[in-house]
Design a protein around this motif. Structure first.
Motif, mmCIF file in Angstrom:
data_model
loop_
_atom_site.group_PDB
_atom_site.id
_atom_site.type_symbol
_atom_site.label_atom_id
_atom_site.label_comp_id
_atom_site.label_asym_id
_atom_site.label_seq_id
_atom_site.Cartn_x
_atom_site.Cartn_y
_atom_site.Cartn_z
ATOM 1 N N PRO A 86 9.193 8.017 -7.253
ATOM 2 C CA PRO A 86 8.725 9.345 -6.820
ATOM 3 C C PRO A 86 7.704 9.951 -7.785
ATOM 4 O O PRO A 86 6.677 10.481 -7.359
ATOM 5 N N GLU A 87 7.999 9.847 -9.087
ATOM 6 C CA GLU A 87 7.079 10.402 -10.087
ATOM 7 C C GLU A 87 5.759 9.639 -10.110
ATOM 8 O O GLU A 87 4.685 10.231 -10.235
ATOM 9 N N SER A 88 5.830 8.312 -9.966
ATOM 10 C CA SER A 88 4.610 7.497 -9.977
ATOM 11 C C SER A 88 3.740 7.806 -8.767
ATOM 12 O O SER A 88 2.506 7.804 -8.862
ATOM 13 N N ARG A 89 4.352 8.077 -7.627
ATOM 14 C CA ARG A 89 3.574 8.449 -6.433
ATOM 15 C C ARG A 89 2.788 9.734 -6.704
ATOM 16 O O ARG A 89 1.612 9.845 -6.364
ATOM 17 N N ARG A 90 3.460 10.710 -7.312
ATOM 18 C CA ARG A 90 2.784 11.989 -7.589
ATOM 19 C C ARG A 90 1.642 11.807 -8.595
ATOM 20 O O ARG A 90 0.560 12.361 -8.423
ATOM 21 N N VAL A 91 1.924 11.032 -9.656
ATOM 22 C CA VAL A 91 0.889 10.833 -10.676
ATOM 23 C C VAL A 91 -0.293 10.052 -10.098
ATOM 24 O O VAL A 91 -1.455 10.389 -10.357
ATOM 25 N N ALA A 92 -0.007 9.019 -9.304
ATOM 26 C CA ALA A 92 -1.094 8.230 -8.709
ATOM 27 C C ALA A 92 -1.960 9.095 -7.803
ATOM 28 O O ALA A 92 -3.197 9.020 -7.856
ATOM 29 N N ALA A 93 -1.326 9.924 -6.969
ATOM 30 C CA ALA A 93 -2.087 10.817 -6.082
ATOM 31 C C ALA A 93 -2.933 11.787 -6.904
ATOM 32 O O ALA A 93 -4.088 12.066 -6.566
ATOM 33 N N PHE A 94 -2.362 12.271 -7.989
ATOM 34 C CA PHE A 94 -3.094 13.190 -8.862
ATOM 35 C C PHE A 94 -4.263 12.483 -9.528
ATOM 36 O O PHE A 94 -5.373 13.031 -9.624
ATOM 37 N N MET A 95 -4.048 11.250 -9.979
ATOM 38 C CA MET A 95 -5.126 10.487 -10.624
ATOM 39 C C MET A 95 -6.282 10.228 -9.669
ATOM 40 O O MET A 95 -7.435 10.122 -10.089
ATOM 41 N N LEU B 52 -0.952 2.948 -15.032
ATOM 42 C CA LEU B 52 -1.911 2.974 -13.918
ATOM 43 C C LEU B 52 -3.367 3.087 -14.380
ATOM 44 O O LEU B 52 -4.273 3.039 -13.552
ATOM 45 N N ASP B 53 -3.569 3.202 -15.674
ATOM 46 C CA ASP B 53 -4.923 3.382 -16.198
ATOM 47 C C ASP B 53 -5.799 2.172 -15.865
ATOM 48 O O ASP B 53 -5.447 1.031 -16.161
ATOM 49 N N GLY B 54 -6.918 2.428 -15.230
ATOM 50 C CA GLY B 54 -7.891 1.373 -14.952
ATOM 51 C C GLY B 54 -7.511 0.397 -13.862
ATOM 52 O O GLY B 54 -8.125 -0.662 -13.743
ATOM 53 N N VAL B 55 -6.514 0.740 -13.034
ATOM 54 C CA VAL B 55 -6.074 -0.224 -12.011
ATOM 55 C C VAL B 55 -6.960 -0.211 -10.765
ATOM 56 O O VAL B 55 -6.900 -1.127 -9.949
ATOM 57 N N GLY B 56 -7.732 0.818 -10.585
ATOM 58 C CA GLY B 56 -8.601 0.896 -9.411
ATOM 59 C C GLY B 56 -8.014 1.769 -8.320
ATOM 60 O O GLY B 56 -6.798 1.954 -8.219
ATOM 61 N N GLU B 57 -8.903 2.293 -7.503
ATOM 62 C CA GLU B 57 -8.507 3.247 -6.467
ATOM 63 C C GLU B 57 -7.556 2.634 -5.444
ATOM 64 O O GLU B 57 -6.610 3.284 -4.996
ATOM 65 N N GLY B 58 -7.778 1.379 -5.063
ATOM 66 C CA GLY B 58 -6.909 0.742 -4.068
ATOM 67 C C GLY B 58 -5.476 0.647 -4.541
ATOM 68 O O GLY B 58 -4.532 0.885 -3.767
ATOM 69 N N THR B 59 -5.298 0.309 -5.805
ATOM 70 C CA THR B 59 -3.948 0.224 -6.363
ATOM 71 C C THR B 59 -3.304 1.601 -6.407
ATOM 72 O O THR B 59 -2.129 1.762 -6.033
ATOM 73 N N LEU B 60 -4.064 2.595 -6.841
ATOM 74 C CA LEU B 60 -3.529 3.959 -6.870
ATOM 75 C C LEU B 60 -3.104 4.411 -5.476
ATOM 76 O O LEU B 60 -2.057 5.051 -5.310
ATOM 77 N N ARG B 61 -3.890 4.054 -4.462
ATOM 78 C CA ARG B 61 -3.555 4.459 -3.094
ATOM 79 C C ARG B 61 -2.266 3.785 -2.611
ATOM 80 O O ARG B 61 -1.453 4.402 -1.922
ATOM 81 N N LEU B 62 -2.078 2.519 -2.972
ATOM 82 C CA LEU B 62 -0.840 1.827 -2.577
ATOM 83 C C LEU B 62 0.378 2.438 -3.267
ATOM 84 O O LEU B 62 1.436 2.567 -2.660
ATOM 85 N N VAL B 63 0.215 2.811 -4.523
ATOM 86 C CA VAL B 63 1.329 3.447 -5.230
ATOM 87 C C VAL B 63 1.613 4.819 -4.622
ATOM 88 O O VAL B 63 2.762 5.177 -4.355
ATOM 89 N N ALA B 64 0.547 5.582 -4.378
ATOM 90 C CA ALA B 64 0.710 6.955 -3.893
ATOM 91 C C ALA B 64 1.253 7.021 -2.470
ATOM 92 O O ALA B 64 2.097 7.866 -2.168
ATOM 93 N N GLY B 65 0.789 6.121 -1.607
ATOM 94 C CA GLY B 65 1.158 6.264 -0.204
ATOM 95 C C GLY B 65 1.594 5.009 0.515
ATOM 96 O O GLY B 65 1.840 5.048 1.725
ATOM 97 N N GLY B 66 1.707 3.891 -0.202
ATOM 98 C CA GLY B 66 2.138 2.654 0.441
ATOM 99 C C GLY B 66 3.610 2.685 0.786
ATOM 100 O O GLY B 66 4.362 3.510 0.278
ATOM 101 N N GLU B 67 4.022 1.769 1.671
ATOM 102 C CA GLU B 67 5.448 1.726 2.002
ATOM 103 C C GLU B 67 6.243 1.393 0.744
ATOM 104 O O GLU B 67 5.734 0.784 -0.196
ATOM 105 N N LYS B 68 7.499 1.809 0.739
ATOM 106 C CA LYS B 68 8.309 1.764 -0.484
ATOM 107 C C LYS B 68 8.330 0.381 -1.130
ATOM 108 O O LYS B 68 8.132 0.254 -2.343
#
Length: 198
Positions: free
Chosen positions: A16-25, A64-80
């Motif tokens: 849950p926390e990683s989803r919020r941080v990824a969306a924020f990033m 999550l630093d430097g992982v790229g936008e696609g990775t951040l999107r999967l963390v933020a909103g991908g299926e569990k």
């Protein structure tokens, strides 16, 4: 630079926390905006203590630093399932210790047809790590125990163990989207650690 560090002890996969941080990033915040988001006023992670929120946010950000936008999107909103597997990949990328433990201990337990992890093997693993990085020998006993507890929690969250108590080996099948994403990202070495067959 040290091969290993104990930073993994600061937290497990924390979906849950990683989803919020990824969306924020994904909003590309500057440092002032970042500090404000994890202050008591904005409290993005909804923790009672700002210090706890800052510590968690720092660990997640480092993973999550430097992982790229696609990775951040999967963390933020991908299926569990996918989000957890991508977070595991990010944690392995950030912590060589975690990756080596999966490769050297978890995989060997499976190959030996063992049913569970043996906590007694942790010190033996750390002893091997000391040969590669003498700095590990300076870790306090409490740190060594905490790192093991968090690694076990990470493996349970990612589906590699049935629980943190019994620690039975339960190898998951990686989701096709996870496999494709890690290949596209050039993370074949991490994928090789995560793909485990009985």
């Amino acid at each position: 630079m040290s091969l290993y560090n104990a930073e993994v002890s600061a937290g497990s996969l924390m979906l849950p926390e990683s989803r919020r941080v990824a969306a924020f990033m994904l909003t590309n915040p500057d440092e002032a905006t970042w500090r404000r988001a994890f202050s008591l006023e904005e409290n993005l992670l909804q923790k009672n203590k700002p210090a706890t929120a800052r510590r968690m946010a720092r660990l997640i950000r480092n993973r999550l630093d430097g992982v790229g936008e696609g990775t951040l999107r999967l963390v933020a909103g991908g299926e569990k399932e996918v989000a957890l597997q991508i977070l595991l990949a990010c944690a392995i990328r950030h912590s060589r210790l975690l990756g080596d433990y999966i490769r050297d201990v978890y995989r060997e337990r499976l190959r030996g047809l063992e049913e569970s992890l043996d906590p007694k093997g942790w010190e033996g693993f750390l002893h091997e790590c000391e040969h590669r990085d003498p700095g590990v020998s300076g870790w306090a006993e409490s740190t060594r125990k905490k790192v093991f507890q968090v690694i076990v929690r990470i493996l349970a969250e990612a589906g590699y163990l049935d629980s943190t108590r019994r620690m039975r080996l339960t190898v998951p099948l990686l989701h096709p989207m996870t496999v494709r994403h890690l290949k596209d990202a050039g993370w074949e070495d991490i994928l090789a650690v995560m793909e485990i067959e009985r």
